[in-house]
Design a protein around this motif. Structure first.
Motif, PDB file in Angstrom:
ATOM      1  N   MET A 117       1.022  -1.560   0.062  1.00 38.25           N
ATOM      2  CA  MET A 117      -0.317   0.116   0.279  1.00 38.25           C
ATOM      3  C   MET A 117       1.005   1.430  -0.277  1.00 38.25           C
ATOM      4  O   MET A 117       0.762   2.536  -0.290  1.00 38.25           O
ATOM      5  CB  MET A 117      -0.538  -0.164   0.990  1.00 38.25           C
ATOM      6  N   TYR A 118       2.236   0.887   0.656  1.00 36.32           N
ATOM      7  CA  TYR A 118       2.666   2.277   0.746  1.00 36.32           C
ATOM      8  C   TYR A 118       3.757   2.462  -0.554  1.00 36.32           C
ATOM      9  O   TYR A 118       5.133   3.422   0.042  1.00 36.32           O
ATOM     10  CB  TYR A 118       3.195   3.067   2.129  1.00 36.32           C
ATOM     11  N   ASN A 119       3.959   1.555  -0.818  1.00 41.82           N
ATOM     12  CA  ASN A 119       5.160   1.100  -2.101  1.00 41.82           C
ATOM     13  C   ASN A 119       6.623   1.363  -1.111  1.00 41.82           C
ATOM     14  O   ASN A 119       7.684   2.055  -1.883  1.00 41.82           O
ATOM     15  CB  ASN A 119       5.574   2.196  -2.700  1.00 41.82           C
ATOM     16  N   TYR A 120       6.793   0.202   0.108  1.00 39.33           N
ATOM     17  CA  TYR A 120       7.570   0.210  -0.160  1.00 39.33           C
ATOM     18  C   TYR A 120       8.727  -1.331   0.154  1.00 39.33           C
ATOM     19  O   TYR A 120       8.219  -1.811  -0.791  1.00 39.33           O
ATOM     20  CB  TYR A 120       7.975  -0.349   2.027  1.00 39.33           C
ATOM     21  N   GLU A 121      10.056  -1.267   0.200  1.00 42.71           N
ATOM     22  CA  GLU A 121      10.537  -2.806  -0.053  1.00 42.71           C
ATOM     23  C   GLU A 121      10.021  -3.208   0.911  1.00 42.71           C
ATOM     24  O   GLU A 121       9.350  -3.482   1.789  1.00 42.71           O
ATOM     25  CB  GLU A 121      11.975  -2.088  -0.062  1.00 42.71           C
ATOM     26  N   PHE A 122      10.350  -4.290   0.241  1.00 42.15           N
ATOM     27  CA  PHE A 122       9.534  -6.312   0.823  1.00 42.15           C
ATOM     28  C   PHE A 122      10.679  -6.558   1.200  1.00 42.15           C
ATOM     29  O   PHE A 122      10.975  -7.727   1.583  1.00 42.15           O
ATOM     30  CB  PHE A 122       9.143  -7.349  -0.286  1.00 42.15           C
ATOM     31  N   TYR A 123      12.276  -6.545   2.222  1.00 43.31           N
ATOM     32  CA  TYR A 123      13.270  -6.932   2.409  1.00 43.31           C
ATOM     33  C   TYR A 123      12.887  -7.432   3.947  1.00 43.31           C
ATOM     34  O   TYR A 123      12.717  -8.015   3.664  1.00 43.31           O
ATOM     35  CB  TYR A 123      14.157  -5.666   2.615  1.00 43.31           C
ATOM     36  N   PHE A 124      12.174  -6.599   4.666  1.00 39.61           N
ATOM     37  CA  PHE A 124      11.942  -7.076   6.258  1.00 39.61           C
ATOM     38  C   PHE A 124      10.905  -7.891   6.057  1.00 39.61           C
ATOM     39  O   PHE A 124      10.758  -8.893   7.182  1.00 39.61           O
ATOM     40  CB  PHE A 124      11.219  -5.701   6.770  1.00 39.61           C
ATOM     41  N   SER A 125       9.461  -7.969   4.915  1.00 36.21           N
ATOM     42  CA  SER A 125       9.415  -9.478   4.858  1.00 36.21           C
ATOM     43  C   SER A 125       9.736 -10.812   4.561  1.00 36.21           C
ATOM     44  O   SER A 125       9.021 -11.379   5.061  1.00 36.21           O
ATOM     45  CB  SER A 125       7.790  -9.180   3.336  1.00 36.21           C
ATOM     46  N   MET A 126      10.857 -10.606   4.260  1.00 30.72           N
ATOM     47  CA  MET A 126      11.859 -11.948   4.238  1.00 30.72           C
ATOM     48  C   MET A 126      13.233 -12.072   5.505  1.00 30.72           C
ATOM     49  O   MET A 126      12.769 -13.351   5.655  1.00 30.72           O
ATOM     50  CB  MET A 126      12.906 -11.700   2.602  1.00 30.72           C
ATOM     51  N   ILE A 127      12.766 -11.257   6.135  1.00 26.36           N
ATOM     52  CA  ILE A 127      13.441 -11.167   7.371  1.00 26.36           C
ATOM     53  C   ILE A 127      12.334 -11.960   8.391  1.00 26.36           C
ATOM     54  O   ILE A 127      13.331 -12.873   9.222  1.00 26.36           O
ATOM     55  CB  ILE A 127      13.989 -10.382   8.012  1.00 26.36           C
ATOM     56  N   PHE A 128      11.222 -11.257   8.038  1.00 25.30           N
ATOM     57  CA  PHE A 128       9.871 -11.798   8.830  1.00 25.30           C
ATOM     58  C   PHE A 128       9.947 -13.333   8.380  1.00 25.30           C
ATOM     59  O   PHE A 128       9.602 -14.141   9.710  1.00 25.30           O
ATOM     60  CB  PHE A 128       8.882 -10.903   9.254  1.00 25.30           C
ATOM     61  N   LEU A 129       9.371 -13.651   7.325  1.00 24.62           N
ATOM     62  CA  LEU A 129       9.708 -14.796   7.469  1.00 24.62           C
ATOM     63  C   LEU A 129      10.768 -16.151   7.783  1.00 24.62           C
ATOM     64  O   LEU A 129      10.438 -17.215   7.604  1.00 24.62           O
ATOM     65  CB  LEU A 129       9.779 -15.186   5.295  1.00 24.62           C
ATOM     66  N   THR A 130      12.197 -15.679   7.833  1.00 22.41           N
ATOM     67  CA  THR A 130      13.062 -16.137   8.495  1.00 22.41           C
ATOM     68  C   THR A 130      12.743 -17.042   9.244  1.00 22.41           C
ATOM     69  O   THR A 130      13.729 -17.436   9.888  1.00 22.41           O
ATOM     70  CB  THR A 130      14.036 -15.609   8.011  1.00 22.41           C
ATOM     71  N   PHE A 131      12.388 -15.529  10.518  1.00 16.55           N
ATOM     72  CA  PHE A 131      11.744 -16.165  11.393  1.00 16.55           C
ATOM     73  C   PHE A 131      10.806 -16.319  11.869  1.00 16.55           C
ATOM     74  O   PHE A 131      10.645 -17.015  13.033  1.00 16.55           O
ATOM     75  CB  PHE A 131      12.024 -14.123  12.036  1.00 16.55           C
ATOM     76  N   SER A 132      10.182 -16.152  11.086  1.00 13.03           N
ATOM     77  CA  SER A 132       8.938 -17.447  11.279  1.00 13.03           C
ATOM     78  C   SER A 132       9.104 -18.861  11.109  1.00 13.03           C
ATOM     79  O   SER A 132       8.178 -20.171  11.519  1.00 13.03           O
ATOM     80  CB  SER A 132       7.661 -16.759  10.539  1.00 13.03           C
ATOM     81  N   VAL A 133      10.259 -18.824  10.378  1.00 16.43           N
ATOM     82  CA  VAL A 133      10.197 -20.681   9.515  1.00 16.43           C
ATOM     83  C   VAL A 133      11.269 -20.584  10.771  1.00 16.43           C
ATOM     84  O   VAL A 133      11.131 -22.201  11.009  1.00 16.43           O
ATOM     85  CB  VAL A 133      11.017 -19.772   8.597  1.00 16.43           C
ATOM     86  N   CYS A 134      11.960 -20.222  11.780  1.00 14.84           N
ATOM     87  CA  CYS A 134      13.306 -20.605  12.769  1.00 14.84           C
ATOM     88  C   CYS A 134      12.001 -20.753  13.995  1.00 14.84           C
ATOM     89  O   CYS A 134      12.000 -21.554  14.933  1.00 14.84           O
ATOM     90  CB  CYS A 134      13.981 -19.671  13.195  1.00 14.84           C
ATOM     91  N   GLU A 135      10.794 -20.270  13.925  1.00 20.16           N
ATOM     92  CA  GLU A 135       9.905 -20.209  15.555  1.00 20.16           C
ATOM     93  C   GLU A 135       9.806 -21.815  15.154  1.00 20.16           C
ATOM     94  O   GLU A 135       8.808 -22.598  15.939  1.00 20.16           O
ATOM     95  CB  GLU A 135       9.135 -19.098  15.545  1.00 20.16           C
TER      96      GLU A 135
END
Length: 98
Positions: free
Chosen positions: A52-70
C-alpha cells in the motif's frame, strides 16, 4: 477498495487464529498449527501494508526467516515431548518429571 477488503480479511484471519489458539490448547500440535496460521496472517498484513505504501519487501523476507525458525523450534519441542511422554497432551506433561 480492494486493499481495504484484503486488510479486513487478514484481520479476520488473525482473529480466527487467536480464537483457535485459545480454544484448542489441549494438544501442542493444534496450538503450533494455529500459531503458524497467525504468523501467516501477520505476514499477509505486512505484505499488504508494504504494498500500500510502496515500501521495499526486504523486511518481509526477514519476517519469513524468523517465522520459519519459530516453526522449526516448535516442531523440535513437539518431537522431544512425544519422545519423552508418548503424546502431546498438556495434562500429562509436568516440568517436575525428568
Amino acid at each position: 477498495m480492494s486493499m481495504i477488503l484484503n486488510m479486513m480479511f487478514s484481520v479476520l484471519m488473525f482473529i480466527v487464529g487467536v480464537m483457535v489458539y485459545s480454544m484448542k490448547r489441549k494438544h501442542l500440535l493444534s496450538m503450533l498449527l494455529s500459531l503458524e496460521f497467525i504468523v501467516l496472517s501477520l505476514f499477509y498484513m505486512l505484505y499488504l501494508y508494504m504494498l500500500m505504501y510502496n515500501y521495499e519487501f526486504y523486511f518481509s523476507m526477514i519476517f519469513l526467516t524468523f517465522s520459519v525458525c519459530e516453526g522449526a523450534l516448535g516442531l523440535s519441542i513437539l518431537v522431544s515431548m512425544i519422545r519423552t511422554h508418548g503424546n502431546d497432551y498438556f495434562q500429562s506433561f509436568s516440568i517436575l518429571q525428568c
